[in-house]
Structure formats: structure tokens, C-alpha cells
Design a protein around this motif. Structure first.
Motif, PDB file in Angstrom:
ATOM      1  N   PRO A 202     -23.445  22.197  72.278  1.00 15.31           N
ATOM      2  CA  PRO A 202     -23.855  20.790  72.213  1.00 15.31           C
ATOM      3  C   PRO A 202     -25.091  20.573  73.069  1.00 15.31           C
ATOM      4  CG  PRO A 202     -21.502  20.988  72.703  1.00 15.31           C
ATOM      5  CD  PRO A 202     -22.100  22.354  72.857  1.00 15.31           C
TER       6      PRO A 202
ATOM      7  N   GLY B 145     -28.241  17.572  74.222  1.00  9.35           N
ATOM      8  CA  GLY B 145     -28.851  16.235  74.179  1.00  9.35           C
ATOM      9  C   GLY B 145     -30.336  16.390  74.417  1.00  9.35           C
TER      10      GLY B 145
ATOM     11  N   ALA C  88     -24.079   9.286  71.570  1.00 10.38           N
ATOM     12  CA  ALA C  88     -24.393  10.375  72.508  1.00 10.38           C
ATOM     13  C   ALA C  88     -25.891  10.615  72.652  1.00 10.38           C
ATOM     14  CB  ALA C  88     -23.702  11.657  72.040  1.00 10.38           C
TER      15      ALA C  88
ATOM     16  N   SER D 260     -35.675  11.667  79.050  1.00 10.59           N
ATOM     17  CA  SER D 260     -35.142  12.646  78.097  1.00 10.59           C
ATOM     18  C   SER D 260     -33.619  12.769  78.149  1.00 10.59           C
ATOM     19  CB  SER D 260     -35.789  14.021  78.307  1.00 10.59           C
ATOM     20  OG  SER D 260     -35.801  14.359  79.660  1.00 10.59           O
TER      21      SER D 260
ATOM     22  N   VAL E 125     -19.039  15.069  72.771  1.00 13.19           N
ATOM     23  CA  VAL E 125     -19.006  13.618  72.983  1.00 13.19           C
ATOM     24  C   VAL E 125     -19.923  12.999  71.933  1.00 13.19           C
ATOM     25  CG1 VAL E 125     -19.637  11.762  74.579  1.00 13.19           C
ATOM     26  CG2 VAL E 125     -18.604  13.878  75.453  1.00 13.19           C
TER      27      VAL E 125
ATOM     28  N   SER F 108     -39.119  17.268  91.346  1.00 11.29           N
ATOM     29  CA  SER F 108     -38.729  18.438  90.539  1.00 11.29           C
ATOM     30  C   SER F 108     -39.939  18.989  89.794  1.00 11.29           C
ATOM     31  CB  SER F 108     -37.639  18.069  89.534  1.00 11.29           C
ATOM     32  OG  SER F 108     -36.510  17.586  90.208  1.00 11.29           O
TER      33      SER F 108
HETATM   34  C1  LIG Z   1     -36.892  15.478  86.394  1.00  8.60           C
HETATM   35  C2  LIG Z   1     -35.403  15.565  86.339  1.00  8.60           C
HETATM   36  C3  LIG Z   1     -34.651  14.915  87.305  1.00  8.60           C
HETATM   37  C4  LIG Z   1     -33.258  14.986  87.276  1.00  8.60           C
HETATM   38  N1  LIG Z   1     -32.542  14.315  88.216  1.00  8.60           N
HETATM   39  C5  LIG Z   1     -31.201  14.344  88.178  1.00  8.60           C
HETATM   40  C6  LIG Z   1     -30.434  13.617  89.139  1.00  8.60           C
HETATM   41  O1  LIG Z   1     -30.959  12.975  90.035  1.00  8.60           O
HETATM   42  N2  LIG Z   1     -29.091  13.657  89.014  1.00  8.60           N
HETATM   43  C7  LIG Z   1     -28.461  14.356  88.031  1.00  8.60           C
HETATM   44  O2  LIG Z   1     -27.226  14.340  87.973  1.00  8.60           O
HETATM   45  N3  LIG Z   1     -29.155  15.083  87.126  1.00  8.60           N
HETATM   46  C8  LIG Z   1     -30.499  15.086  87.185  1.00  8.60           C
HETATM   47  N4  LIG Z   1     -31.223  15.815  86.262  1.00  8.60           N
HETATM   48  C9  LIG Z   1     -30.521  16.687  85.299  1.00  8.60           C
HETATM   49  C10 LIG Z   1     -30.293  16.095  83.903  1.00  8.60           C
HETATM   50  O3  LIG Z   1     -31.139  15.033  83.625  1.00  8.60           O
HETATM   51  C11 LIG Z   1     -28.849  15.693  83.749  1.00  8.60           C
HETATM   52  O4  LIG Z   1     -28.041  16.839  83.879  1.00  8.60           O
HETATM   53  C12 LIG Z   1     -28.544  15.038  82.386  1.00  8.60           C
HETATM   54  O5  LIG Z   1     -27.226  14.595  82.433  1.00  8.60           O
HETATM   55  C13 LIG Z   1     -28.712  15.956  81.212  1.00  8.60           C
HETATM   56  O6  LIG Z   1     -28.781  15.170  80.029  1.00  8.60           O
HETATM   57  P1  LIG Z   1     -29.312  15.822  78.669  1.00  8.60           P
HETATM   58  O7  LIG Z   1     -29.109  14.861  77.584  1.00  8.60           O
HETATM   59  O8  LIG Z   1     -30.683  16.349  78.851  1.00  8.60           O
HETATM   60  O9  LIG Z   1     -28.276  17.012  78.504  1.00  8.60           O
HETATM   61  P2  LIG Z   1     -28.541  18.515  78.086  1.00  8.60           P
HETATM   62  O10 LIG Z   1     -29.431  19.164  79.080  1.00  8.60           O
HETATM   63  O11 LIG Z   1     -28.936  18.605  76.675  1.00  8.60           O
HETATM   64  O12 LIG Z   1     -27.056  19.079  78.255  1.00  8.60           O
HETATM   65  C14 LIG Z   1     -26.458  19.128  79.513  1.00  8.60           C
HETATM   66  C15 LIG Z   1     -25.018  19.621  79.363  1.00  8.60           C
HETATM   67  O13 LIG Z   1     -24.254  18.658  78.653  1.00  8.60           O
HETATM   68  C16 LIG Z   1     -23.781  19.212  77.422  1.00  8.60           C
HETATM   69  N5  LIG Z   1     -23.930  18.170  76.411  1.00  8.60           N
HETATM   70  C17 LIG Z   1     -25.051  17.487  76.087  1.00  8.60           C
HETATM   71  N6  LIG Z   1     -24.758  16.554  75.161  1.00  8.60           N
HETATM   72  C18 LIG Z   1     -23.444  16.667  74.907  1.00  8.60           C
HETATM   73  C19 LIG Z   1     -22.538  15.983  74.049  1.00  8.60           C
HETATM   74  N7  LIG Z   1     -22.932  14.977  73.277  1.00  8.60           N
HETATM   75  N8  LIG Z   1     -21.244  16.367  74.034  1.00  8.60           N
HETATM   76  C20 LIG Z   1     -20.804  17.373  74.828  1.00  8.60           C
HETATM   77  N9  LIG Z   1     -21.614  18.051  75.644  1.00  8.60           N
HETATM   78  C21 LIG Z   1     -22.908  17.691  75.698  1.00  8.60           C
HETATM   79  C22 LIG Z   1     -24.608  20.436  77.161  1.00  8.60           C
HETATM   80  O14 LIG Z   1     -23.904  21.400  76.396  1.00  8.60           O
HETATM   81  C23 LIG Z   1     -24.898  20.916  78.573  1.00  8.60           C
HETATM   82  O15 LIG Z   1     -23.802  21.631  79.083  1.00  8.60           O
HETATM   83  C24 LIG Z   1     -32.615  15.751  86.268  1.00  8.60           C
HETATM   84  C25 LIG Z   1     -33.379  16.394  85.296  1.00  8.60           C
HETATM   85  C26 LIG Z   1     -34.758  16.303  85.318  1.00  8.60           C
HETATM   86  C27 LIG Z   1     -35.528  17.003  84.248  1.00  8.60           C
END
Ligand SMILES: Cc1cc2nc3c(=O)[nH]c(=O)nc-3n(C[C@H](O)[C@H](O)[C@H](O)COP(=O)(O)OP(=O)(O)OC[C@H]3O[C@@H](n4cnc5c(N)ncnc54)[C@H](O)[C@@H]3O)c2cc1C
Length: 482
Positions: free
Chosen positions: A71, A73, A115, A142, A210, A338
Motif C-alpha cells: 500500500p 500514499g 486514504a 505529499s 486503509v 529534512s
Molecule cells: C519533509 C518531510 C517531513 C516529515 N515530517 C514528519 C513529521 O514531523 N512527523 C511524522 O510523523 N512524519 C513526518 N514525515 C514522514 C511522512 O510524511 C509520514 O510518515 C506520512 O505519514 C507518510 O504519508 P504518505 O502518504 O507519504 O505514506 P507513504 O510513504 O506512502 O506510506 C507510509 C506507510 O504507510 C503505508 N500506507 C500508506 N497508505 C496506506 C493505506 N492507505 N493503507 C495502509 N497502509 C498505507 C505504507 O505501506 C507505508 O508503510 C515527514 C516526511 C517528509 C518528506
């Protein structure tokens, strides 16, 4: 691509149409490397359903074919969580086309978002209705709702509103057997056994997909004030936070940044400059907000509370942003750490927590221990001091070969740092999750009881290990002997 994958891709095309099946290598490429560029995977296809029924159909077909799904996002994971395995054995299941805000009820303080809704869009949608979704982070442009839920994301406003776990009121998900779990009806009381919603929060896509979440909203901010304070060390910073918290409940951001990291960001961001004229070893960014027009204006509040700190020398210097644009520029410095560090070169990153009261000493002593043990490296922590969570990064010596350093030096440093964290009673993952980056360290440092329980849950819901293989916990992983 093997036969089972080829068949699944054809079946998916019949359900999702051409738009929902991406097989072009160029279109796939951006989604098989993680945000930090540390993990590189491969996949023959990205499947992108646009509704929950389609997700369930794909999950059932994948289960029958024995094809693993990852999965995904926004692919902004900091631990390689959404990067498929290198051997191309899994397909990416992208939720990005499921990007509708289904329902907003300001009077109930709830929003139901699919999601694939991007966090910044969720903020906008809530604001249009006079409300706010109070979790925010640097990757808000993103990160998606599904990813935020699945990593139990934290961010910069946890101090007041908690992590995703506290903001998720319900979840709709497709479980590994293809059944749809409809947990979106929000109940104040519900004691029907295990809490499936909370089980899926932070499950990192290893227990299903999700598809939507019911999320709590709070009233929109009427006004905010952002201050930048220079001070001596993390202990003083925590003392300042405690003083502010004793005086008001309006503080919702309190981020600590060492001078060398601020310098890195200022050098990286075009047009950026440090908020304070003089030099200070440590900085904190403070945000105070009000959500009622008759409350004390937050700038006046911060001025009133920071004046004594300046008077008695607790704070070396301080400035309160004079405009919303300046407030944004302060936050931009914080949110760009970052990105600036990524551009600077290799670093071993550790998203760690220890008890809040212990954190100031940990930050200083762990950095000194790393610098002494690994000559040429530079260690420092920044971030969410009030949550007892900092990002503790150890930068490679200048001129280090990135590939070699990551392969040989960084793992040794990481084990060293993680041992310090465990000795301080902390966690090797505060908010980013385990993904593939911390899989081995989780196994090394977890109690047999924790590991066995994680594996039992995984085996119970995903017995064939088809959901996000190689992340968080693997069925093949053996526990250390009790
Ligand atoms: C500049 C920057 C700053 C950040 N700051 C923070 C911060 O302050 N705090 C923090 O907690 N994180 C931070 N992050 C990390 C990131 O943004 C988070 O982890 C965010 O929750 C990931 O969302 P995503 O949609 O990109 O998920 P993805 O990177 O696509 O996936 C993350 C995880 O969730 C799973 N997943 C995604 N979508 C689903 C779904 N629909 N159902 C089941 N599983 C799913 C994936 O398999 C993977 O294991 C940061 C990232 C960046 C690039």
C-alpha cells in the motif's frame, strides 16, 4: 514479472481500466525509491483503484494469486515503508486516486476523508468550513491520510493535539482476506472487543489497506503568533517550555533546533536568513494560537510570557514574527530541515523518543558520545522536545563516499545510538514507524513478548505475508530466546 503477476495485472485492468494500472517503467520509477533516496525497489505495476469496492476486488485477486501488495500514499515515508522489495515480487497498491473528502460535519468536529487525500488539501477543506485538522508536518504537500494513519504520524502540533492515534475516530479498511471493515460510524462508547481501528493505526500497511478515515477536527485558528528564541542548551529550552505550559494552554508548537542545523537550512534555502541577529547555540520555535476572538491575542501572550525569560537570562534573545508572512518564514526554516540535510550529504537518521524530562541530557550526552566514538562525524538532535521526540542525526565525515558509508559505517552508528536510546528507556521509533529501515533493530531490541505478539497479530490477519512484505514485522523473523 512472473505468471501470477501478469495474470493479476490483466484482471486488474478489467476492473480499474487503463487509468488504474500503470506499467510504464518511467511512470513507475518515482514510486519505487523512498523520499530520502535510501531504498530502491522494483515492481512490474502500480494498481490505483478509485473506490473501496475496487480495492477489495484487487485484494481478493492478489490473495488468490499469492501476489504481495505494498500500500502506498504519498511515498514520503522516512523509513522506506512504502518502497516495494528489490526483487519485484510485489505490486504497489496506490491509494492516491481515492482522494475525496466524503463528508465534513463541523458541528460534530468530524471529517471523513479517503486514504489518498493529501494532508494540505485536508487542511484547506476543513478551513473552508471554519474548522482545522490540527496535525501538520513538513511533508504535508505529499503525505496522505492513509499514510498518516498507517504510520501514526506525529509532526509539529502533537504537544497540544496528540498524534494521529488520538485524531482518528474511525477507519474503513480492506483486510487481507478482501473483506471490507466499515468502522467509520463514530461511537463515543464501543466495547466490542479488540479495537480494530487502533490496530490499523500505525500498522504500516502490514494488516490491510486503509481506504478512508473519520478524523477529528478542532475550531479554526483565529490568530496565531510565532516566536523564535535563542538560548543556551536543551535543558534551558525544556525549562522554558514548562514555564510557558504552567502559564497557558495555548502553546501548540515548540521545536528545538541546534545552531549548526539552522546554519545548514539557511545556506540551503534561497533567500532565507536566521531570525535572530546574534549567535546562539540552540534555538526554539514557539507557536501560540487562539480559536476565540475574545481571547488574549497570542502575540501579546507570548510577549508577556517571554519577557521574564529574557529578563532572567533564560532566553538569550527572542523575536515574535511581525506578520503572517514572517511567521511562515520561521516555520519554513523548521520544515526545511529534512530537505536541507538531504542535500548536505549522507547521515544516519534516528527518529527517537525518551522520557521528556530525560531528553535534554540525552541530546547533549548522546551527541558527545557519538562524536567521540565516530571521529569526523557530527551528531545532533532537533525537533519535538516537548514530546520527548527528536530526530537524532549523525552526519558522515566531509567527503565520505555515500554508498560505502551507508553500507559500512551507518549501521554501526545506528546500533550505537539505538543502544543509548534503549538504555535511556526510550523508543527507536517515535513517529516515523519501522518500515524496512528499522526492521532488524526492532527485532534486536524488542522484548520476546512484544515480538511474539506483533508476529501473532500479523500471522492472524495476513497469514501468507502478502501485505507490505519486509516491513515492520515479518512472519519468518525469529524471536530471540526468552
Ligand atoms: C519533509 C518531510 C517531513 C516529515 N515530517 C514528519 C513529521 O514531523 N512527523 C511524522 O510523523 N512524519 C513526518 N514525515 C514522514 C511522512 O510524511 C509520514 O510518515 C506520512 O505519514 C507518510 O504519508 P504518505 O502518504 O507519504 O505514506 P507513504 O510513504 O506512502 O506510506 C507510509 C506507510 O504507510 C503505508 N500506507 C500508506 N497508505 C496506506 C493505506 N492507505 N493503507 C495502509 N497502509 C498505507 C505504507 O505501506 C507505508 O508503510 C515527514 C516526511 C517528509 C518528506
Amino acid at each position: 514479472m512472473n505468471h501470477a503477476q501478469a495474470l493479476l495485472i490483466e484482471q486488474a485492468r478489467a476492473i480499474l481500466g487503463d487509468k488504474g494500472v500503470i506499467t510504464d517503467a518511467g511512470d513507475i520509477a518515482p514510486w519505487t525509491t523512498d523520499w530520502r533516496g535510501r531504498f530502491h525497489g522494483a515492481t512490474p505495476a502500480i494498481l490505483a483503484p478509485e473506490n473501496t469496492v475496487q480495492v477489495a476486488a484487487i485484494v481478493r485477486l492478489a490473495g488468490t494469486a499469492g501476489v504481495a501488495l505494498v500500500p502506498q500514499g504519498g511515498n514520503s515515508s522516512m523509513v522506506g515503508g512504502a518502497t516495494p522489495p528489490e526483487d519485484g515480487s510485489a505490486l504497489i497498491l496506490s491509494l492516491r486516486r481515492m482522494n475525496r473528502v466524503r463528508h465534513i460535519a463541523p458541528e460534530e468536529g468530524l471529517v471523513i476523508a479517503e486514504a489518498g487525500v493529501i494532508l494540505a488539501h485536508l487542511h484547506d477543506a476543513a478551513l473552508e468550513r471554519g474548522m482545522r485538522f490540527p496535525l501538520t508536518l513538513g511533508g504535508k504537500g505529499s503525505a496522505t491520510v492513509g499514510g498518516l494513519v498507517s504510520t501514526n504520524a506525529g509532526g509539529t502540533q502533537v504537544l497540544r493535539f496528540g498524534t494521529m492515534r488520538g485524531l482518528v475516530a474511525g477507519i474503513e479498511a480492506v483486510l487481507p482476506d478482501g473483506q471490507i471493515h466499515d468502522g467509520l460510524s463514530v461511537l463515543k462508547k464501543d466495547n466490542r472487543g479488540y479495537d480494530l481501528t487502533q490496530l490499523l493505526v500505525g500498522a504500516e500497511g502490514t494488516l490491510g489497506v486503509v481506504t478512508a478515515a473519520a478524523l477529528r477536527l478542532v475550531p479554526a485558528i483565529v490568530e496565531r503568533a510565532v516566536a523564535w528564541v535563542g538560548l543556551a542548551d536543551p535543558a534551558v529550552a525544556l525549562a522554558l517550555l514548562r514555564r510557558l505550559e504552567a502559564a497557558t494552554d495555548r502553546i501548540e508548537g515548540f521545536e528545538i533546533i541546534p545552531a549548526e542545523i539552522l546554519d545548514t537550512v539557511v545556506a540551503h534555502l534561497p533567500g532565507a536568513r536566521a531570525p535572530l541577529a546574534g549567535s546562539h547555540p540552540w534555538h526554539v520555535l514557539i507557536e501560540a494560537t487562539i480559536d476565540r476572538a475574545d481571547a488574549e491575542p497570542p502575540a501579546a501572550l507570548l510577549e508577556r510570557l517571554l519577557a521574564p525569560a529574557l529578563g532572567d537570562g533564560m532566553a538569550g534573545d527572542a523575536v515574535i514574527a511581525a506578520s503572517e508572512a514572517q511567521a511562515e518564514s520561521f516555520w519554513r526554516l523548521r520544515d526545511s530541515i529534512s530537505e536541507a540535510e538531504r542535500a548536505q550529504g549522507p547521515a544516519a537518521q534516528h527518529d527517537i523518543s525518551v522520557p521528556v524530562a530525560t531528553m535534554p541530557r540525552f541530546m547533549v550526552e548522546a551527541a558527545a558520545a557519538c562524536d567521540a566514538r565516530f571521529p569526523g562525524t557530527r551528531a545532533s538532535g532537533f525537533g519535538h522536545l516537548g514530546d520527548g521526540n527528536v530526530h537524532f542525526h549523525v552526519r558522515a565525515p566531509v567527503g565520505a563516499d555515500a554508498a560505502r558509508w551507508y553500507a559500512e559505517e551507518a549501521p554501526v552508528i545506528t546500533r550505537f545510538v539505538n543502544d543509548l536510546v534503549v538504555a535511556a528507556g526510550g523508543s527507536i521509533s517515535a513517529e516515523h514507524g519501522i518500515g524496512q529501515m528499522k526492521l532488524a533493530e526492532l527485532a534486536r531490541l524488542s522484548s520476546p513478548a512484544r515480538l511474539a505478539a506483533l508476529r501473532a497479530v500479523k500471522a492472524g490477519l495476513d497469514p501468507h505475508g502478502l501485505f507490505n512484505p519486509g516491513k515492520l514485522v515479518t512472519l519468518a523473523q525469529s524471536a530471540p530466546n526468552p
